[in-house]
Design an enzyme around this catalytic site. Structure first.
Site, PDB file in Angstrom:
ATOM      1  N   LYS A   1       0.844  -1.199   0.000  1.00 37.45           N
ATOM      2  CA  LYS A   1       0.000   0.000   0.000  1.00 37.45           C
ATOM      3  C   LYS A   1       0.883   1.254   0.000  1.00 37.45           C
ATOM      4  O   LYS A   1       0.619   2.211  -0.717  1.00 37.45           O
ATOM      5  CB  LYS A   1      -0.941  -0.008   1.216  1.00 37.45           C
ATOM      6  CG  LYS A   1      -2.087  -1.018   1.061  1.00 37.45           C
ATOM      7  CD  LYS A   1      -2.838  -1.282   2.353  1.00 37.45           C
ATOM      8  CE  LYS A   1      -3.789  -2.469   2.183  1.00 37.45           C
ATOM      9  NZ  LYS A   1      -4.424  -2.917   3.431  1.00 37.45           N
TER      10      LYS A   1
ATOM     11  N   GLN B   1      -4.775  -2.074   9.826  1.00 34.49           N
ATOM     12  CA  GLN B   1      -4.576  -3.359   9.147  1.00 34.49           C
ATOM     13  C   GLN B   1      -5.087  -4.503  10.031  1.00 34.49           C
ATOM     14  O   GLN B   1      -4.722  -4.602  11.198  1.00 34.49           O
ATOM     15  CB  GLN B   1      -3.077  -3.546   8.832  1.00 34.49           C
ATOM     16  CG  GLN B   1      -2.765  -4.785   8.037  1.00 34.49           C
ATOM     17  CD  GLN B   1      -3.382  -4.773   6.633  1.00 34.49           C
ATOM     18  OE1 GLN B   1      -3.331  -3.791   5.912  1.00 34.49           O
ATOM     19  NE2 GLN B   1      -3.985  -5.893   6.251  1.00 34.49           N
TER      20      GLN B   1
ATOM     21  N   ASP C   1     -11.130   2.474   4.365  1.00 38.98           N
ATOM     22  CA  ASP C   1     -11.382   1.040   4.146  1.00 38.98           C
ATOM     23  C   ASP C   1     -12.891   0.766   4.038  1.00 38.98           C
ATOM     24  O   ASP C   1     -13.292  -0.316   3.615  1.00 38.98           O
ATOM     25  CB  ASP C   1     -10.820   0.205   5.313  1.00 38.98           C
ATOM     26  CG  ASP C   1      -9.533  -0.523   4.937  1.00 38.98           C
ATOM     27  OD1 ASP C   1      -9.279  -0.688   3.728  1.00 38.98           O
ATOM     28  OD2 ASP C   1      -8.810  -0.939   5.859  1.00 38.98           O
TER      29      ASP C   1
END
Ligand code: NAD
Length: 295
Positions: free
Chosen positions: A54, A98, A121
């Site tokens: 990312k 994450q 997200d």
């Protein structure tokens, strides 16, 4: 039958170029570059790899990225402090936590603490609710990537029967909602299948578009696919193989070799949905920096 191999990497590169142009024009206008932050707790190898890719993707388009690496021993309270800090930090447009988190941390509690306006997200219930209602929302990266891939590959979804296998909150459930909505590049009739579905094959054989998000190597076999169907393989697995240079190879939830003989279009693994997922996160970060979803 001629087959369209859907090149997710090429499509993702095309979107990256568009993002890079947009970011460059922001910088030309003396605006700050979009900034994506990531929090990672612990040493999980796959998570480290995801976060590194990312960061690399951000760099390639001019998006600023920062990573908060916390030890596995981090308490829930300490992690919440970082979340609250990022919620306030005016320089950070969006951030991700994450997953998975270590067992002693309540994942839901952390996700709920994220400011929905920075939730790139799209995992916060507010964004999930907005998506459900067809309101502006950060869409979760993988289903967002699938939508974009279908659109850019000119695969018609309106009035088609889409069968999704897998009902996870990050893939199966949201893609079912998105494709069934009354909206451009959607308007499909969707059947959502899962581990308790009976006669799965009878259902998948009716699919014009079959989306596999199960998490089992080669689960979708050719006898489950209608001739001419489009097959989207979300699964990603590392299979150990001493014969390979890296000691493993990557494969998906679909028996690619056999299914490709029957389908009219198919996504490979790697190079299908994976690159689209990362690029969707960049798209959400750009939207966050431009305050498009939450003004
Ligand atoms: P998950 O592991 O959370 O859930 C799997 C789903 O499959 C469940 O809903 C379950 O009901 C269903 N299922 C399991 N066995 C079944 C069976 N026999 N018949 C029918 N349904 C069955 O799923 P997930 O997190 O959506 O991940 C699925 C796969 O996609 C994994 O391989 C994951 O690594 C991969 N993935 C890839 C990306 C990407 O960017 N390419 C992103 C997310 C997930």
């Amino acid at each position: 039958m001629s087959i369209q191999i859907i090149d997710g990497k090429a499509i993702a590169d095309e979107i990256k170029k568009e993002i890079a142009i947009e970011v460059a024009s922001m910088i030309d206008k003396d605006e700050k570059a979009p900034h994506l932050a990531a929090i990672i707790v612990g040493e999980d190898a796959a998570s480290q790899t995801y976060v590194a890719s990312k960061e690399k993707a951000c760099k390639s388009v001019g998006i600023t990225s920062s990573v908060y690496k916390l030890p596995a021993s981090t308490s829930e309270k300490e992690l919440l402090d970082v979340v609250h800090f990022l919620n306030q930090d005016l320089d950070v447009d969006g951030y991700i936590v994450q997953l998975p988190l270590p067992d002693h941390i309540d994942e839901q509690k952390i996700l709920l603490a994220i400011n929905p306006a920075k939730d790139v997200d799209g995992f916060h219930p507010e964004n999930a609710g907005r998506m459900m209602l067809g309101l502006p929302a950060y869409l979760p990266a993988t289903p967002f990537g699938i939508m974009e891939l279908l659109k850019r590959s000119k695969i018609e979804t309106a009035a088609k029967h889409v069968v999704v296998i897998g009902r996870s909150n990050i893939v199966g459930t949201p893609i079912s909602v998105m494709l069934s909505r009354k909206a451009q590049n959607a308007n499909a009739t969707v059947t959502l299948c899962h581990s308790r579905t009976k006669n799965l094959k009878d259902i998948t054989l009716q699919a014009d578009i079959l989306i596999a998000a199960i998490g089992k190597v080669g689960f979708v076999t050719a006898d489950m696919v209608k001739p001419g169907a489009t097959v989207i393989d979300v699964g990603i697995h590392r299979v150990e193989d001493v014969g390979k240079e890296k000691g493993y190879y990557l494969t998906g939830d679909v028996d690619y070799e056999e299914v490709a003989k029957k389908a009219s279009a198919i996504t490979p693994v790697p190079g299908g949905i994976g690159p689209m997922t990362i690029v969707s996160l960049l798209q959400n970060t750009l939207l966050a920096s431009k305050r498009v979803i939450y003004s």
